[in-house]
Design an enzyme around this catalytic site. Structure first.
Site, PDB file in Angstrom:
ATOM      1  N   ARG A 185      28.889  28.283 -24.432  1.00  0.00           N
ATOM      2  CA  ARG A 185      29.018  27.412 -25.014  1.00  0.00           C
ATOM      3  C   ARG A 185      29.469  26.530 -25.369  1.00  0.00           C
ATOM      4  O   ARG A 185      29.912  27.107 -26.231  1.00  0.00           O
ATOM      5  CB  ARG A 185      26.776  27.558 -25.632  1.00  0.00           C
ATOM      6  N   GLU A 187      29.222  23.887 -27.020  1.00  0.00           N
ATOM      7  CA  GLU A 187      28.746  23.130 -28.429  1.00  0.00           C
ATOM      8  C   GLU A 187      29.460  23.087 -29.909  1.00  0.00           C
ATOM      9  O   GLU A 187      29.721  24.457 -29.951  1.00  0.00           O
ATOM     10  CB  GLU A 187      26.925  23.483 -29.091  1.00  0.00           C
ATOM     11  N   ARG A 193      23.983  31.027 -36.866  1.00  0.00           N
ATOM     12  CA  ARG A 193      23.492  31.949 -35.901  1.00  0.00           C
ATOM     13  C   ARG A 193      23.925  31.239 -34.111  1.00  0.00           C
ATOM     14  O   ARG A 193      22.645  31.368 -33.535  1.00  0.00           O
ATOM     15  CB  ARG A 193      21.342  31.413 -35.701  1.00  0.00           C
ATOM     16  N   HIS A 194      24.870  30.137 -34.181  1.00  0.00           N
ATOM     17  CA  HIS A 194      25.441  30.400 -33.317  1.00  0.00           C
ATOM     18  C   HIS A 194      26.897  30.742 -33.111  1.00  0.00           C
ATOM     19  O   HIS A 194      27.269  30.707 -34.103  1.00  0.00           O
ATOM     20  CB  HIS A 194      25.817  28.424 -32.828  1.00  0.00           C
ATOM     21  N   GLU A 330      14.832  32.521 -33.400  1.00  0.00           N
ATOM     22  CA  GLU A 330      14.768  32.559 -31.452  1.00  0.00           C
ATOM     23  C   GLU A 330      15.460  33.218 -31.244  1.00  0.00           C
ATOM     24  O   GLU A 330      16.707  33.567 -31.604  1.00  0.00           O
ATOM     25  CB  GLU A 330      15.052  31.420 -31.270  1.00  0.00           C
ATOM     26  N   SER A 333      14.088  33.323 -24.486  1.00  0.00           N
ATOM     27  CA  SER A 333      13.425  31.773 -23.756  1.00  0.00           C
ATOM     28  C   SER A 333      13.450  32.521 -22.973  1.00  0.00           C
ATOM     29  O   SER A 333      14.632  32.944 -22.404  1.00  0.00           O
ATOM     30  CB  SER A 333      14.605  30.476 -23.926  1.00  0.00           C
ATOM     31  N   ARG A 381      21.261  37.422 -31.746  1.00  0.00           N
ATOM     32  CA  ARG A 381      20.609  37.028 -32.402  1.00  0.00           C
ATOM     33  C   ARG A 381      19.374  38.634 -32.611  1.00  0.00           C
ATOM     34  O   ARG A 381      19.137  38.778 -34.043  1.00  0.00           O
ATOM     35  CB  ARG A 381      19.537  36.250 -31.354  1.00  0.00           C
TER      36      ARG A 381
HETATM   37  P1  ATP Z   1      19.351  27.417 -29.702  1.00  0.00           P
HETATM   38  O1  ATP Z   1      17.821  26.477 -29.085  1.00  0.00           O
HETATM   39  O2  ATP Z   1      18.690  28.166 -31.241  1.00  0.00           O
HETATM   40  O3  ATP Z   1      20.914  26.993 -30.002  1.00  0.00           O
HETATM   41  P2  ATP Z   1      18.816  27.961 -26.429  1.00  0.00           P
HETATM   42  O4  ATP Z   1      17.539  27.475 -26.679  1.00  0.00           O
HETATM   43  O5  ATP Z   1      19.779  27.106 -26.920  1.00  0.00           O
HETATM   44  O6  ATP Z   1      19.534  28.089 -28.796  1.00  0.00           O
HETATM   45  P3  ATP Z   1      18.687  29.696 -24.613  1.00  0.00           P
HETATM   46  O7  ATP Z   1      19.205  28.763 -23.728  1.00  0.00           O
HETATM   47  O8  ATP Z   1      17.113  29.793 -24.357  1.00  0.00           O
HETATM   48  O9  ATP Z   1      19.660  28.855 -25.652  1.00  0.00           O
HETATM   49  O10 ATP Z   1      19.712  31.270 -24.656  1.00  0.00           O
HETATM   50  C1  ATP Z   1      18.593  32.213 -24.705  1.00  0.00           C
HETATM   51  C2  ATP Z   1      19.134  32.996 -26.218  1.00  0.00           C
HETATM   52  O11 ATP Z   1      20.253  33.310 -26.143  1.00  0.00           O
HETATM   53  C3  ATP Z   1      18.934  32.382 -27.056  1.00  0.00           C
HETATM   54  O12 ATP Z   1      17.091  32.981 -27.028  1.00  0.00           O
HETATM   55  C4  ATP Z   1      19.447  33.373 -28.466  1.00  0.00           C
HETATM   56  O13 ATP Z   1      18.733  34.692 -28.974  1.00  0.00           O
HETATM   57  C5  ATP Z   1      20.863  33.288 -27.571  1.00  0.00           C
HETATM   58  N1  ATP Z   1      21.786  32.313 -27.364  1.00  0.00           N
HETATM   59  C6  ATP Z   1      22.016  31.108 -26.964  1.00  0.00           C
HETATM   60  N2  ATP Z   1      22.531  30.633 -26.998  1.00  0.00           N
HETATM   61  C7  ATP Z   1      22.754  31.573 -28.245  1.00  0.00           C
HETATM   62  C8  ATP Z   1      24.695  30.954 -29.219  1.00  0.00           C
HETATM   63  N3  ATP Z   1      25.285  29.770 -28.909  1.00  0.00           N
HETATM   64  N4  ATP Z   1      24.886  31.722 -30.006  1.00  0.00           N
HETATM   65  C9  ATP Z   1      24.235  32.760 -30.423  1.00  0.00           C
HETATM   66  N5  ATP Z   1      23.160  33.265 -29.006  1.00  0.00           N
HETATM   67  C10 ATP Z   1      22.815  32.277 -29.115  1.00  0.00           C
HETATM   68 MG    MG Z   2      15.915  28.838 -26.165  1.00  0.00          MG
END
Ligand code: ATP
Ligand code: MG
Length: 407
Positions: A185, A187, A193-194, A330, A333, A381
């Site tokens: 990702r 971002e 947490r990311h 979270e 998802s 996470r």
């Molecule tokens: P957030 O809103 O917390 O940034 P997200 O909703 O974008 O996460 P999802 O696309 O739902 O993330 O990805 C499924 C799962 O993968 C998330 O619930 C989280 O546990 C994990 N995850 C996603 N992106 C990241 C990240 N950049 N770093 C760590 N864990 C991640």
């Molecule tokens: Mg999510």
């Protein structure tokens, strides 16, 4: 060194705890002399027997017959692998490979491997097939801004941010799949947490009766993982000074709107139709914990706050998307997906996406796509919450974040 005794802790390859070798000057004078001159960080092999007297609380004591030195450090180690001096996170990340000699770091990453081991066992027992989807892709699941571009010969490509589109396509031929996969990702996060390269346990299942089937799978998976760790990773928990808590299904389910109401009544602003912020999630976690729910689903996310592929309810406002939150974070998802071709095109257009860019994906929906759903569970996470880690960077050996691409 205690009097005429040398005691050395050796980080081994099986136990997280060190082997403790005890050498006495009067019992084994030559080995005693050899051991006295060893530097911290030497790679060696010893032969010996478990000592009848066990005094060390840190590991099993051995009486040694021989020591073979394989490699001596050229310089003093840049970090304290014994863990007596606290090391800054930055240094710890840089020298994680050395710190893995420390029982605490070793325990964290053995548990990480245990999570994956347990997940595989669970899925296989339920008839899911492990798949690998491409990590170099032409389109993302969430849109352009979060994708890392890759030069792919004459074409434009990206690193995969999620196996979403591929695991859905697979529903036509393999209606139960899972994948243990990186997510890339782009971002510019700078949070605890990311990560920019994180790992997930992804699953997708077809012929479901509704989103409840998917939540049940996730709930069972998480309980299986925690039970498995509680049973098979006892020493690791001891070294970390934690007890992974027993989780029991069914997990509490709270509607997105209820969560919003609760948070608003606490004075937290949540704009209409938007996802919960990290701070809101955390606050909700505190409120839910007071009610006895450390882990809970948030269900029925508004369409405005979700990806195009989630199934919308008849009212057009709600979707069958859920999050699983654990202690205010979270961790997963998921949801039921839109499997009807026309509705899917409509959803894409509604989200401002061009269906032409997703032809390979859409085509699969023309040939008998079953109702399906799935989820992505973030490994780091989950580790943060199981092991009480403050920063997600503690949960992955080699960190990829905004500033780190080495080591
Ligand atoms: P957030 O809103 O917390 O940034 P997200 O909703 O974008 O996460 P999802 O696309 O739902 O993330 O990805 C499924 C799962 O993968 C998330 O619930 C989280 O546990 C994990 N995850 C996603 N992106 C990241 C990240 N950049 N770093 C760590 N864990 C991640
Ligand atoms: Mg999510």
């Amino acid at each position: 060194m205690v009097g005429k005794v040398v005691i050395i802790e050796i980080s081994g390859d099986t136990s997280v705890k060190p082997s403790v070798i005890v050498l006495k000057k009067d019992r084994e004078p030559e080995l005693y002399e050899k051991a006295r001159r060893l530097d911290i960080g030497t790679a060696l092999c010893f032969e010996g027997e478990v000592s009848p007297i066990q005094k060390s609380k840190r590991g099993v004591e051995y009486i040694v017959k021989s020591i073979t030195i394989y490699s001596e450090p050229l310089e003093p180690l840049p970090v304290d692998t014994v863990g007596k001096v606290p090391t800054l996170l930055d240094t710890r990340i840089k020298y994680r490979y050395l710190l893995l000699r420390n029982p605490v770091e070793k325990a964290i990453f053995k548990i990480r491997a245990g999570i994956i081991e347990a997940a595989r066992k669970y899925f296989i027992s339920k008839g899911f097939i492990e798949v690998h989807t491409p990590k170099i892709v032409a389109a993302g699941a969430e849109g352009g801004a979060t994708l890392f571009p890759v030069k792919y010969f004459e074409q434009e490509a990206y690193l995969s941010q999620s196996p979403q589109l591929y695991k859905q396509i697979l529903m036509t031929g393999l209606p139960r799949v899972f994948e243990i996969t990186p997510y890339f990702r782009a971002e510019k996060f700078n949070t605890t947490r990311h990560l920019n390269e994180s790992w997930g346990i992804d699953a997708e299942q077809g012929f479901i009766n509704g989103v409840e089937d998917v939540m049940k799978t996730l709930e069972e998976l998480v309980c299986y993982i925690t039970d498995y760790l509680r049973e098979n990773y006892v020493e690791e928990q001891e070294v970390l000074g934690i007890e992974i808590e027993k989780l029991t299904p069914p997990f509490k389910k709270i509607k997105f709107e209820e969560a919003v109401d609760i948070l608003r009544s606490e004075g937290i602003e949540i704009p209409e139709g938007e996802d919960l912020t990290d701070a809101a999630e955390k606050k909700l976690g505190e409120i839910m914990a007071e009610k006895g729910h450390k882990i809970y689903f948030i269900i029925g996310f508004p369409w405005k706050a979700t990806g195009f592929y989630y199934m919308r309810e008849e009212d057009g406002y709600h979707t069958r998307k859920f999050d699983l939150d654990y202690k205010g974070l979270e961790i997963a998802s998921g949801g039921q997906r839109e499997h009807r071709y026309d509705k899917l095109i409509e959803a894409m257009k509604n989200k401002g996406l061009n269906p032409e860019n997703f032809e390979f994906y859409l085509e699969a929906f023309k040939y008998g796509m079953p109702p399906h759903g799935g989820f992505g569970l973030g490994i780091e996470r989950l580790m943060m919450k199981l092991l009480n880690l403050e920063n997600i960077r503690e949960a992955i050996i080699f960190v990829r974040d905004r500033t780190r691409i080495v080591p």
